[in-house]
Every structure is written in structure tokens, then in C-alpha cells.
Write a protein that holds these residues in place. Structure first.
Motif, PDB file in Angstrom:
ATOM      1  N   ASP A  14       0.843  -1.209   0.000  1.00 22.21           N
ATOM      2  CA  ASP A  14       0.000   0.000   0.000  1.00 22.21           C
ATOM      3  C   ASP A  14       0.878   1.258   0.000  1.00 22.21           C
ATOM      4  N   ARG A  15       1.927   1.254   0.797  1.00 24.63           N
ATOM      5  CA  ARG A  15       2.807   2.428   0.900  1.00 24.63           C
ATOM      6  C   ARG A  15       3.548   2.675  -0.415  1.00 24.63           C
ATOM      7  N   GLU A  16       3.952   1.575  -1.054  1.00 24.82           N
ATOM      8  CA  GLU A  16       4.696   1.721  -2.311  1.00 24.82           C
ATOM      9  C   GLU A  16       3.834   2.292  -3.431  1.00 24.82           C
ATOM     10  N   ARG A  17       2.517   2.069  -3.318  1.00 28.08           N
ATOM     11  CA  ARG A  17       1.622   2.472  -4.410  1.00 28.08           C
ATOM     12  C   ARG A  17       1.711   3.979  -4.719  1.00 28.08           C
ATOM     13  N   TYR A  18       1.967   4.789  -3.697  1.00 29.12           N
ATOM     14  CA  TYR A  18       2.004   6.236  -3.936  1.00 29.12           C
ATOM     15  C   TYR A  18       3.390   6.831  -3.660  1.00 29.12           C
ATOM     16  N   ASP A  19       4.389   5.951  -3.593  1.00 29.68           N
ATOM     17  CA  ASP A  19       5.730   6.411  -3.200  1.00 29.68           C
ATOM     18  C   ASP A  19       6.297   7.499  -4.117  1.00 29.68           C
ATOM     19  N   GLN A  20       6.096   7.352  -5.423  1.00 28.09           N
ATOM     20  CA  GLN A  20       6.723   8.301  -6.365  1.00 28.09           C
ATOM     21  C   GLN A  20       6.329   9.741  -6.069  1.00 28.09           C
ATOM     22  N   GLY A  21       5.038   9.948  -5.797  1.00 24.86           N
ATOM     23  CA  GLY A  21       4.561  11.311  -5.563  1.00 24.86           C
ATOM     24  C   GLY A  21       5.151  11.959  -4.321  1.00 24.86           C
ATOM     25  N   THR A  22       5.563  11.132  -3.347  1.00 21.54           N
ATOM     26  CA  THR A  22       6.116  11.703  -2.109  1.00 21.54           C
ATOM     27  C   THR A  22       7.495  12.327  -2.344  1.00 21.54           C
ATOM     28  N   LYS A  23       8.100  12.038  -3.503  1.00 25.37           N
ATOM     29  CA  LYS A  23       9.444  12.579  -3.769  1.00 25.37           C
ATOM     30  C   LYS A  23       9.404  14.005  -4.305  1.00 25.37           C
ATOM     31  N   CYS A  24       8.216  14.473  -4.660  1.00 25.61           N
ATOM     32  CA  CYS A  24       8.093  15.787  -5.320  1.00 25.61           C
ATOM     33  C   CYS A  24       8.489  16.918  -4.372  1.00 25.61           C
ATOM     34  N   ILE A  25       9.289  17.868  -4.884  1.00 23.38           N
ATOM     35  CA  ILE A  25       9.709  19.024  -4.070  1.00 23.38           C
ATOM     36  C   ILE A  25       9.075  20.321  -4.584  1.00 23.38           C
ATOM     37  N   LEU A  26       8.043  20.192  -5.431  1.00 24.55           N
ATOM     38  CA  LEU A  26       7.281  21.355  -5.905  1.00 24.55           C
ATOM     39  C   LEU A  26       8.167  22.432  -6.532  1.00 24.55           C
ATOM     40  N   CYS A  27       9.096  21.985  -7.368  1.00 19.74           N
ATOM     41  CA  CYS A  27      10.012  22.949  -7.992  1.00 19.74           C
ATOM     42  C   CYS A  27       9.414  23.601  -9.230  1.00 19.74           C
ATOM     43  N   ALA A  28       8.370  22.976  -9.801  1.00 16.84           N
ATOM     44  CA  ALA A  28       7.679  23.487 -10.994  1.00 16.84           C
ATOM     45  C   ALA A  28       8.444  23.255 -12.301  1.00 16.84           C
ATOM     46  N   ALA A  29       9.557  22.523 -12.245  1.00 20.42           N
ATOM     47  CA  ALA A  29      10.302  22.254 -13.487  1.00 20.42           C
ATOM     48  C   ALA A  29       9.431  21.508 -14.499  1.00 20.42           C
ATOM     49  N   CYS A  30       8.554  20.646 -13.990  1.00 17.12           N
ATOM     50  CA  CYS A  30       7.706  19.862 -14.899  1.00 17.12           C
ATOM     51  C   CYS A  30       6.626  20.723 -15.540  1.00 17.12           C
ATOM     52  N   THR A  31       5.843  21.385 -14.722  1.00 15.88           N
ATOM     53  CA  THR A  31       4.709  22.165 -15.242  1.00 15.88           C
ATOM     54  C   THR A  31       5.185  23.245 -16.200  1.00 15.88           C
ATOM     55  N   THR A  32       6.315  23.881 -15.894  1.00 17.36           N
ATOM     56  CA  THR A  32       6.779  24.980 -16.748  1.00 17.36           C
ATOM     57  C   THR A  32       7.593  24.492 -17.951  1.00 17.36           C
ATOM     58  N   SER A  33       7.660  23.172 -18.142  1.00 15.68           N
ATOM     59  CA  SER A  33       8.265  22.667 -19.387  1.00 15.68           C
ATOM     60  C   SER A  33       7.189  22.022 -20.258  1.00 15.68           C
ATOM     61  N   CYS A  34       5.937  22.109 -19.816  1.00 12.94           N
ATOM     62  CA  CYS A  34       4.842  21.417 -20.514  1.00 12.94           C
ATOM     63  C   CYS A  34       4.194  22.320 -21.569  1.00 12.94           C
ATOM     64  N   PRO A  35       4.223  21.916 -22.839  1.00 14.63           N
ATOM     65  CA  PRO A  35       3.629  22.741 -23.898  1.00 14.63           C
ATOM     66  C   PRO A  35       2.139  22.997 -23.684  1.00 14.63           C
ATOM     67  N   SER A  36       1.464  22.035 -23.055  1.00 15.29           N
ATOM     68  CA  SER A  36       0.033  22.209 -22.799  1.00 15.29           C
ATOM     69  C   SER A  36      -0.184  23.337 -21.786  1.00 15.29           C
ATOM     70  N   PHE A  37       0.686  23.432 -20.800  1.00 12.53           N
ATOM     71  CA  PHE A  37       0.592  24.518 -19.810  1.00 12.53           C
ATOM     72  C   PHE A  37       0.966  25.853 -20.447  1.00 12.53           C
ATOM     73  N   TRP A  38       1.988  25.847 -21.320  1.00 18.47           N
ATOM     74  CA  TRP A  38       2.365  27.093 -21.990  1.00 18.47           C
ATOM     75  C   TRP A  38       1.190  27.646 -22.795  1.00 18.47           C
ATOM     76  N   SER A  39       0.439  26.732 -23.431  1.00 17.09           N
ATOM     77  CA  SER A  39      -0.634  27.218 -24.310  1.00 17.09           C
ATOM     78  C   SER A  39      -1.910  27.526 -23.523  1.00 17.09           C
ATOM     79  N   ASN A  40      -2.035  26.976 -22.309  1.00 18.06           N
ATOM     80  CA  ASN A  40      -3.232  27.267 -21.514  1.00 18.06           C
ATOM     81  C   ASN A  40      -2.891  27.159 -20.033  1.00 18.06           C
ATOM     82  N   GLU A  41      -2.742  28.317 -19.394  1.00 15.82           N
ATOM     83  CA  GLU A  41      -2.308  28.314 -17.987  1.00 15.82           C
ATOM     84  C   GLU A  41      -3.381  27.791 -17.040  1.00 15.82           C
TER      85      GLU A  41
END
Ligand code: SF4
Ligand code: F3S
Ligand code: FES
Length: 239
Positions: free
Chosen positions: A140-167
């Protein structure tokens, strides 16, 4: 070694548009880009502004575009980006968010998307009577492990073409955060989060561009997590 550091500068009180500042900086191959930025700030031009806190890849505050790719300035070594035939390193603010000054962007729209997916544990049921925590199996703990590593840096969202075209698009970081709680066996608000992600501004705006996954400094398989949310919405089953 000497490098030519080109930094995109912008002071809205003085400049009508951004401009490139060029600085010659002496660096060691093992210096980070953040060290070079500090050299400019501390010894060449005190009016230059950047955001950083931990300087060790933990706080997520210094995401910038380095040679055209979103990275944390404190995690990129000079030896990994300076080419033999070109000693230029470019540093710009991340895209899609308003520039406040130089490398500092307004993160509020990013955090508004983050808040919209309820990134916190929800469970109104009484805690176990014996006073223990709400227990979980290792699986159960492993199921969501990846998301716990996020440090909210925004590198992902601000590299996404979909976000660039629609905030309005909630963006990959918010989906990662939603995933972390939707797949937590102790949480009870998956339906509300899935409703947000099923809206026009939700996961269906993702076009599987993969930029987010490539940009993540924590190596979170973001596109895969987004796919799992899409699958959950399509089947109605949380697996
Ligand atoms: Fe940063 Fe990765 Fe979290 Fe996106 S998912 S905010 S890139 S740590
Ligand atoms: Fe954007 Fe990542 Fe999807 S870059 S389009 S959220 S796979
Ligand atoms: Fe904290 Fe780079 S300064 S992650």
C-alpha cells in the motif's frame, strides 16, 4: 576554467523587455550553475536577482532554464554542460509564469493549481481505538511512493507545452500531488480530486509530451502517473 554566463535579465521598473546580461565567470568543473550565479550576484552585479534556499536539491526554489532545459541550478555541474568548443552557459527563468525580476517568477498560479487538488490527507473516520496510527502494508505504501518525492520545484509544469498554451491546465506537478493522495489507502477524498482532474483544466489536457518527466530533478515518472490517473478516470477503478 572561464565560462561566458548569459543570464536573461528583466526589471519591470526599468526595462521595456528582457535582455541578456553577459558575465565572464571563473569556475571549477565541479562547481554548480548556482555557484556561478552567486559569483555574478556577489561580485559582479548586486542588482541581479535569483531565488534559492537550500542549495542542495531539496527545497525546489531554484528551477531555471539552463541551456534551454529546466533544471535545478544547484544540481547541475559545470563539467556536465560546458562544451569543449563552446564555453557559453545560458540561464533563463522557467517559462509560463510571470517574471517578477530576472530569474524570479511568480509561483502563485502554480501553487493555486497545487491547492486545487487538495494535497493533504483526508479521513474523518475515527482513528484506531488502540491509539495506533492508521496502518498500511508495504505494498500500500509503495503504491504512492513516487509522488512523495516531489519538491514542488515546478520544473515539470513549466516545461509542458500544454501549460504554456493554456495556464488553466492544472499541470503535471498538481497531478503528481493528486496521485500521491488518490492512491493512499488511508485517504477518503479520491473522488473529489478525480473530479477536479476530470474537468477541462484537468489531466485530459496532457498530450503525453514527456517534457515533464524529462525535466523532473527527482526522476519521478510523471507521464506514467498521469496515465494512471487517466486510466482511473476511464475505468472508474482505483488500482
Ligand atoms: Fe519538480 Fe518533479 Fe515535483 Fe514536478 S514532479 S514539481 S519536476 S519535483
Ligand atoms: Fe505536459 Fe507532461 Fe503531459 S509535458 S503534455 S504533462 S506528459
Ligand atoms: Fe533548494 Fe536548489 S536551492 S533545490
Amino acid at each position: 576554467m572561464k565560462i561566458k554566463l548569459k543570464i536573461k535579465r528583466f526589471n519591470p521598473e526599468k526595462d521595456s523587455k528582457p535582455w541578456w546580461g553577459e558575465y565572464e565567470v571563473d569556475v571549477e568543473p565541479t562547481d554548480r550553475v548556482l555557484d556561478a550565479l552567486h559569483q555574478v550576484k556577489w561580485f559582479q552585479d548586486g542588482t541581479f536577482n535569483l531565488r534559492r534556499s537550500c542549495a542542495h536539491g531539496v527545497c525546489g526554489s531554484d528551477a531555471v532554464r539552463i541551456n534551454g532545459q529546466n533544471k535545478l541550478a544547484c544540481k547541475v555541474l559545470m563539467q556536465d554542460i560546458v562544451k569543449k568548443d563552446d564555453d557559453t552557459v545560458t540561464v533563463e527563468p522557467i517559462l509560463g509564469l510571470k517574471v517578477i525580476k530576472d530569474l524570479i517568477v511568480d509561483m502563485e498560479p502554480f501553487f493555486a493549481h497545487y491547492r486545487s487538488v487538495m494535497p493533504f490527507f483526508v479521513n474523518d473516520e475515527p482513528a484506531p481505538a488502540d491509539g495506533r496510527e492508521r496502518l498500511q502494508s508495504i505494498v500500500d505504501r509503495e503504491r504512492y511512493d513516487q509522488g512523495t518525492k516531489c519538491i514542488l520545484c515546478a520544473a515539470c509544469t513549466t516545461s509542458c507545452p500544454s501549460f504554456w498554451s493554456n495556464e488553466e491546465y492544472v499541470g503535471p506537478a498538481a497531478v503528481v500531488q493528486a496521485h500521491r493522495f488518490i492512491f493512499d489507502s488511508r485517504d477518503r477524498a479520491a473522488a473529489e480530486r478525480l473530479e477536479v482532474l476530470n474537468q477541462q483544466r484537468g489531466v485530459w489536457r496532457c498530450r503525453t509530451a514527456f517534457n515533464c518527466t524529462n525535466a523532473c530533478p527527482r526522476e519521478i515518472p510523471i507521464t506514467q502517473l498521469i496515465g494512471e490517473i487517466k486510466q482511473t478516470l476511464a475505468t472508474g477503478e482505483i488500482k
